[in-house]
Design a protein around this motif. Structure first.
Motif, short mmCIF file in Angstrom:
data_model
loop_
_atom_site.label_atom_id
_atom_site.label_comp_id
_atom_site.label_asym_id
_atom_site.label_seq_id
_atom_site.Cartn_x
_atom_site.Cartn_y
_atom_site.Cartn_z
N ILE A 1 -23.60 113.26 16.37
CA ILE A 1 -24.39 113.98 17.17
C ILE A 1 -25.09 113.21 18.33
CG2 ILE A 1 -26.62 115.10 17.56
CD1 ILE A 1 -25.74 116.38 14.20
N LEU A 2 -25.58 111.84 17.81
CA LEU A 2 -26.04 110.84 18.68
C LEU A 2 -25.01 110.37 19.70
CD1 LEU A 2 -28.25 108.74 16.44
CD2 LEU A 2 -29.06 110.47 18.02
N GLN A 3 -23.77 110.08 19.27
CA GLN A 3 -22.73 109.56 20.21
C GLN A 3 -22.52 110.93 21.29
OE1 GLN A 3 -19.41 108.86 17.71
NE2 GLN A 3 -20.31 106.63 17.25
N GLY A 4 -22.43 112.11 20.90
CA GLY A 4 -22.15 113.26 21.89
C GLY A 4 -23.25 113.22 22.78
N ILE A 5 -24.56 113.14 22.28
CA ILE A 5 -25.65 113.16 23.48
C ILE A 5 -25.61 111.96 24.29
CG2 ILE A 5 -27.98 112.91 23.44
CD1 ILE A 5 -28.48 114.34 20.81
N ALA A 6 -25.47 110.85 23.76
CA ALA A 6 -25.18 109.49 24.76
C ALA A 6 -24.04 109.70 25.66
CB ALA A 6 -24.91 108.33 23.90
N ALA A 7 -22.71 110.49 25.27
CA ALA A 7 -21.76 110.65 26.04
C ALA A 7 -22.28 111.57 27.21
CB ALA A 7 -20.61 111.14 25.56
N PHE A 8 -22.94 112.55 26.89
CA PHE A 8 -23.29 113.82 27.72
C PHE A 8 -24.37 113.28 28.94
CE2 PHE A 8 -26.32 117.31 28.82
CZ PHE A 8 -25.38 118.04 29.63
N GLN A 9 -25.14 112.26 28.36
CA GLN A 9 -26.26 111.76 29.21
C GLN A 9 -25.73 111.01 30.23
OE1 GLN A 9 -28.75 110.07 26.22
NE2 GLN A 9 -30.45 111.63 26.83
N GLN A 10 -24.44 109.91 29.81
CA GLN A 10 -23.93 109.41 30.91
C GLN A 10 -23.14 110.00 31.79
OE1 GLN A 10 -20.89 106.82 28.80
NE2 GLN A 10 -21.72 105.21 30.23
N GLU A 11 -22.48 111.22 31.45
CA GLU A 11 -21.95 112.11 32.33
C GLU A 11 -22.91 112.52 33.41
OE1 GLU A 11 -19.59 116.51 32.18
OE2 GLU A 11 -19.51 115.25 30.40
N LEU A 12 -23.97 112.98 32.74
CA LEU A 12 -24.90 113.69 33.91
C LEU A 12 -25.48 112.78 34.82
CD1 LEU A 12 -27.25 115.76 31.45
CD2 LEU A 12 -25.83 116.50 33.18
N GLN A 13 -25.38 111.39 34.49
CA GLN A 13 -26.03 110.23 35.48
C GLN A 13 -24.78 110.23 36.42
OE1 GLN A 13 -28.88 108.58 35.66
NE2 GLN A 13 -29.41 110.18 34.27
N GLN A 14 -23.80 110.41 36.07
CA GLN A 14 -22.64 110.27 36.76
C GLN A 14 -22.67 111.36 37.88
OE1 GLN A 14 -19.11 109.73 34.58
NE2 GLN A 14 -19.67 107.57 34.17
N ARG A 15 -22.95 112.47 37.41
CA ARG A 15 -22.74 113.76 38.52
C ARG A 15 -24.38 114.09 39.26
NH1 ARG A 15 -21.44 119.03 34.58
NH2 ARG A 15 -19.45 118.24 33.71
N VAL A 16 -25.37 113.44 38.93
CA VAL A 16 -26.52 113.51 39.53
C VAL A 16 -26.46 113.28 41.04
CG1 VAL A 16 -28.89 112.77 39.78
CG2 VAL A 16 -27.92 113.14 37.49
N ASN A 17 -26.75 114.22 41.69
CA ASN A 17 -26.59 113.86 43.21
C ASN A 17 -28.12 113.42 43.63
OD1 ASN A 17 -26.91 114.22 46.19
ND2 ASN A 17 -26.55 116.41 46.24
N LYS A 18 -27.94 112.10 44.09
CA LYS A 18 -29.29 111.17 44.41
C LYS A 18 -29.87 111.72 45.45
CE LYS A 18 -28.00 108.24 41.16
NZ LYS A 18 -28.27 108.45 39.78
N GLU A 19 -29.29 112.56 46.42
CA GLU A 19 -29.86 112.97 47.76
C GLU A 19 -30.85 114.18 47.29
OE1 GLU A 19 -27.70 114.06 51.24
OE2 GLU A 19 -26.41 112.66 50.56
N VAL A 20 -32.05 114.14 47.68
CA VAL A 20 -33.10 115.11 47.45
C VAL A 20 -33.33 115.94 48.78
CG1 VAL A 20 -35.55 115.66 46.67
CG2 VAL A 20 -34.20 113.81 45.62
N LYS A 21 -33.18 117.01 48.85
CA LYS A 21 -33.24 117.70 50.07
C LYS A 21 -34.71 118.40 50.02
CE LYS A 21 -31.39 121.91 52.61
NZ LYS A 21 -32.52 122.55 52.87
#
Length: 84
Positions: free
Chosen positions: A8-28
């Motif tokens: 479960i912890l590995q799955g959460i860590a992988a998901f968090q890492q994926e989210l960090q890669q997806r996050v749009n750093k530009e704020v409108k």
């Protein structure tokens, strides 16, 4: 830790890492009007018994018949305990 907890912890860590890669750093920046419009979007798509059309967000919608009023009141009472 148990094997299940580790998975479960590995799955959460992988998901968090994926989210960090997806996050749009530009704020409108948006206006207050745009913000209100965005908040109203999901609710404007809702339909309830007694109001047989998309309610939108620009005007007040009313039940057309007494039967529709009764149906809408029953729905709102059942779902939200609204009685007035």
């Amino acid at each position: 830790m148990t094997e299940t907890t580790n998975r479960i912890l590995q799955g959460i860590a992988a998901f968090q890492q994926e989210l960090q890669q997806r996050v749009n750093k530009e704020v409108k920046e948006i206006t207050e009007e745009e913000y209100i419009f965005l908040l109203s979007g999901p609710a404007s798509c809702r339909m309830i018994p007694g109001i047989q059309e998309n309610m939108g967000y620009e005007e007040m919608y009313y039940c057309k018949t007494e039967e529709d009023k009764t149906e809408a009141r029953a729905y709102l009472k059942r779902l939200y305990a609204i009685e007035d």
